[in-house]
Design a protein around this motif. Structure first.
Motif, PDB file in Angstrom:
ATOM      1  N   ARG A 188      53.292  45.232  20.347  1.00 26.98           N
ATOM      2  CA  ARG A 188      54.598  45.530  20.905  1.00 26.98           C
ATOM      3  C   ARG A 188      55.009  44.340  21.754  1.00 26.98           C
ATOM      4  O   ARG A 188      54.181  43.716  22.404  1.00 26.98           O
ATOM      5  CB  ARG A 188      54.526  46.787  21.779  1.00 26.98           C
ATOM      6  N   GLY A 189      56.293  44.041  21.753  1.00 33.24           N
ATOM      7  CA  GLY A 189      56.749  42.827  22.407  1.00 33.24           C
ATOM      8  C   GLY A 189      56.483  42.752  23.890  1.00 33.24           C
ATOM      9  O   GLY A 189      56.421  41.663  24.458  1.00 33.24           O
ATOM     10  N   ASP A 190      56.358  43.909  24.551  1.00 32.28           N
ATOM     11  CA  ASP A 190      56.104  43.890  25.991  1.00 32.28           C
ATOM     12  C   ASP A 190      54.674  44.296  26.335  1.00 32.28           C
ATOM     13  O   ASP A 190      54.396  44.706  27.457  1.00 32.28           O
ATOM     14  CB  ASP A 190      57.106  44.783  26.724  1.00 32.28           C
ATOM     15  N   ASP A 191      53.778  44.189  25.379  1.00 31.72           N
ATOM     16  CA  ASP A 191      52.349  44.388  25.659  1.00 31.72           C
ATOM     17  C   ASP A 191      51.834  43.255  26.544  1.00 31.72           C
ATOM     18  O   ASP A 191      52.544  42.279  26.820  1.00 31.72           O
ATOM     19  CB  ASP A 191      51.535  44.396  24.358  1.00 31.72           C
ATOM     20  N   GLY A 192      50.580  43.366  26.939  1.00 31.81           N
ATOM     21  CA  GLY A 192      49.929  42.297  27.680  1.00 31.81           C
ATOM     22  C   GLY A 192      48.743  41.758  26.900  1.00 31.81           C
ATOM     23  O   GLY A 192      48.182  42.442  26.032  1.00 31.81           O
ATOM     24  N   ILE A 193      48.382  40.519  27.188  1.00 31.00           N
ATOM     25  CA  ILE A 193      47.182  39.942  26.586  1.00 31.00           C
ATOM     26  C   ILE A 193      46.347  39.312  27.689  1.00 31.00           C
ATOM     27  O   ILE A 193      46.870  38.578  28.538  1.00 31.00           O
ATOM     28  CB  ILE A 193      47.527  38.923  25.485  1.00 31.00           C
ATOM     29  N   LEU A 194      45.074  39.633  27.685  1.00 29.39           N
ATOM     30  CA  LEU A 194      44.144  39.156  28.708  1.00 29.39           C
ATOM     31  C   LEU A 194      43.205  38.120  28.104  1.00 29.39           C
ATOM     32  O   LEU A 194      42.490  38.405  27.139  1.00 29.39           O
ATOM     33  CB  LEU A 194      43.348  40.335  29.276  1.00 29.39           C
ATOM     34  N   ILE A 195      43.240  36.926  28.671  1.00 30.56           N
ATOM     35  CA  ILE A 195      42.366  35.828  28.241  1.00 30.56           C
ATOM     36  C   ILE A 195      41.386  35.548  29.377  1.00 30.56           C
ATOM     37  O   ILE A 195      41.794  35.305  30.518  1.00 30.56           O
ATOM     38  CB  ILE A 195      43.168  34.556  27.918  1.00 30.56           C
ATOM     39  N   GLY A 196      40.116  35.565  29.071  1.00 26.00           N
ATOM     40  CA  GLY A 196      39.089  35.391  30.089  1.00 26.00           C
ATOM     41  C   GLY A 196      38.865  33.934  30.470  1.00 26.00           C
ATOM     42  O   GLY A 196      39.510  33.026  29.947  1.00 26.00           O
ATOM     43  N   PRO A 197      37.931  33.685  31.364  1.00 21.43           N
ATOM     44  CA  PRO A 197      37.625  32.326  31.824  1.00 21.43           C
ATOM     45  C   PRO A 197      36.826  31.555  30.784  1.00 21.43           C
ATOM     46  O   PRO A 197      36.426  32.105  29.744  1.00 21.43           O
ATOM     47  CB  PRO A 197      36.808  32.577  33.091  1.00 21.43           C
ATOM     48  N   GLU A 198      36.553  30.291  31.081  1.00 21.94           N
ATOM     49  CA  GLU A 198      35.811  29.450  30.143  1.00 21.94           C
ATOM     50  C   GLU A 198      34.425  30.019  29.853  1.00 21.94           C
ATOM     51  O   GLU A 198      33.908  29.873  28.752  1.00 21.94           O
ATOM     52  CB  GLU A 198      35.703  28.032  30.705  1.00 21.94           C
ATOM     53  N   GLY A 199      33.807  30.666  30.829  1.00 20.27           N
ATOM     54  CA  GLY A 199      32.484  31.235  30.614  1.00 20.27           C
ATOM     55  C   GLY A 199      32.493  32.611  29.987  1.00 20.27           C
ATOM     56  O   GLY A 199      31.439  33.216  29.783  1.00 20.27           O
ATOM     57  N   GLY A 200      33.677  33.126  29.658  1.00 23.07           N
ATOM     58  CA  GLY A 200      33.774  34.448  29.062  1.00 23.07           C
ATOM     59  C   GLY A 200      33.698  35.553  30.114  1.00 23.07           C
ATOM     60  O   GLY A 200      33.558  35.304  31.309  1.00 23.07           O
ATOM     61  N   PHE A 201      33.773  36.774  29.644  1.00 25.10           N
ATOM     62  CA  PHE A 201      33.670  37.925  30.537  1.00 25.10           C
ATOM     63  C   PHE A 201      32.208  38.293  30.766  1.00 25.10           C
ATOM     64  O   PHE A 201      31.352  38.081  29.906  1.00 25.10           O
ATOM     65  CB  PHE A 201      34.392  39.136  29.933  1.00 25.10           C
ATOM     66  N   ASP A 202      31.947  38.858  31.904  1.00 25.47           N
ATOM     67  CA  ASP A 202      30.640  39.451  32.182  1.00 25.47           C
ATOM     68  C   ASP A 202      30.506  40.741  31.364  1.00 25.47           C
ATOM     69  O   ASP A 202      31.491  41.429  31.114  1.00 25.47           O
ATOM     70  CB  ASP A 202      30.550  39.740  33.688  1.00 25.47           C
ATOM     71  N   LYS A 203      29.279  41.077  30.950  1.00 25.49           N
ATOM     72  CA  LYS A 203      29.081  42.279  30.124  1.00 25.49           C
ATOM     73  C   LYS A 203      29.535  43.544  30.832  1.00 25.49           C
ATOM     74  O   LYS A 203      30.081  44.465  30.211  1.00 25.49           O
ATOM     75  CB  LYS A 203      27.611  42.393  29.718  1.00 25.49           C
ATOM     76  N   ILE A 204      29.329  43.602  32.130  1.00 24.82           N
ATOM     77  CA  ILE A 204      29.765  44.780  32.886  1.00 24.82           C
ATOM     78  C   ILE A 204      31.289  44.844  32.912  1.00 24.82           C
ATOM     79  O   ILE A 204      31.878  45.932  32.842  1.00 24.82           O
ATOM     80  CB  ILE A 204      29.190  44.746  34.315  1.00 24.82           C
ATOM     81  N   GLU A 205      31.942  43.682  33.001  1.00 25.23           N
ATOM     82  CA  GLU A 205      33.409  43.655  32.962  1.00 25.23           C
ATOM     83  C   GLU A 205      33.916  44.225  31.637  1.00 25.23           C
ATOM     84  O   GLU A 205      34.858  45.030  31.625  1.00 25.23           O
ATOM     85  CB  GLU A 205      33.916  42.223  33.140  1.00 25.23           C
ATOM     86  N   ILE A 206      33.291  43.810  30.542  1.00 21.16           N
ATOM     87  CA  ILE A 206      33.712  44.322  29.235  1.00 21.16           C
ATOM     88  C   ILE A 206      33.515  45.833  29.161  1.00 21.16           C
ATOM     89  O   ILE A 206      34.408  46.577  28.722  1.00 21.16           O
ATOM     90  CB  ILE A 206      32.916  43.633  28.104  1.00 21.16           C
ATOM     91  N   LYS A 207      32.368  46.296  29.598  1.00 14.85           N
ATOM     92  CA  LYS A 207      32.084  47.730  29.570  1.00 14.85           C
ATOM     93  C   LYS A 207      33.133  48.511  30.356  1.00 14.85           C
ATOM     94  O   LYS A 207      33.646  49.538  29.889  1.00 14.85           O
ATOM     95  CB  LYS A 207      30.690  47.989  30.134  1.00 14.85           C
ATOM     96  N   ASN A 208      33.462  48.018  31.554  1.00 19.85           N
ATOM     97  CA  ASN A 208      34.430  48.723  32.394  1.00 19.85           C
ATOM     98  C   ASN A 208      35.861  48.587  31.869  1.00 19.85           C
ATOM     99  O   ASN A 208      36.664  49.521  31.981  1.00 19.85           O
ATOM    100  CB  ASN A 208      34.352  48.211  33.827  1.00 19.85           C
TER     101      ASN A 208
END
Length: 244
Positions: A188-208
């Motif tokens: 959808r045109g007003d959705d959001g997209i989240l791009i993580g840092p160079e080191g990627g997301f932490d596994k706990i961050e992904i889980k949450n």
């Protein structure tokens, strides 16, 4: 003169663009028009903003750090901006500047920096980013300027995100399940997209993150992308919906 410069006129600093009205420009803009571009009186310039649209103007006076423009006629009507939200972990200075510039050129409505476990920096110079989005808007022919939000922690941001909009998260490097390529998703045109840092997301961050109903995992392909490249790859999926 084939090249006609476009200048963003902050709507908070003027009552509105009208025919035959004179507008003073800042010292920086006067320097750019007079010293960099070597323009003189009667040369054409375009003024624009999200409230007044786009206007053909001519230089009334220019010189010694001062300048004024006279509005002639409207070229484009104002629009209601419509586009995605870019949520990203700030990178090193040059990479952040590049990501913000390219996001503006791709029509984002809002830019939201977030702090993650592996974010390179937690400092954002909003004034610097504001100047970058203005310059990118002038060059890319858009009428609107992206909103730049103050930096938040990742999950403070998630708590504020509208529950009726999808937040697509590029997680293929740290997510065990197979994710369809971005082209297989419905955006959808007003959705959001989240791009993580160079080191990627932490596994706990992904889980949450995946506990939120509005979050959807997203793959940008089989190649490993730098974070600023991932911003472009992700936002390109929204290009057909953008109205900026």
């Amino acid at each position: 003169m084939s090249f006609v410069p476009r200048i963003y006129l902050n709507p908070d600093q003027c009552e509105g663009i009208q025919e035959q009205k004179i507008y003073q420009v800042s010292e920086d803009i006067a320097h750019y028009l007079g010293n960099v571009l070597r323009l003189t009186a009667k040369d054409p310039v375009v003024l624009f903003n999200e409230r007044d649209g786009e206007w053909q103007c001519v230089i009334e006076k220019i010189g010694k750090g001062k300048g004024s423009l006279c509005a002639q006629h409207q070229l484009r009507l104002p629009i209601v901006p419509f586009g995605p939200t870019l949520v990203f972990a700030p990178l090193k200075r040059d990479a952040t500047d590049l990501a913000v510039r390219m996001a503006t050129e791709l029509g984002v409505h809002t830019i939201q920096p977030v702090k993650t476990a592996y974010t390179n920096t937690h400092r954002i110079k909003e004034e610097r980013l504001q100047s970058i989005v203005v310059e990118a808007a002038e060059q890319s022919n858009r009428l609107t300027i992206p909103k730049i939000k103050p930096i938040l922690s990742l999950f403070d941001f998630c708590e504020k995100w509208p529950k009726d909009k999808t937040l697509w998260v590029a997680v293929e490097r740290c997510y065990e399940k197979q994710i369809p390529l971005a082209k297989d998703h419905r955006f959808r045109g007003d959705d959001g997209i989240l791009i993580g840092p160079e080191g990627g997301f932490d596994k706990i961050e992904i889980k949450n993150l995946l506990l939120y109903d509005f979050v959807q995992p997203l793959s940008l392909g089989n190649l490993i992308l730098k974070a600023e490249t991932a911003v472009v790859a992700g936002l390109a999926r929204f290009s057909q919906y953008v109205k900026a």
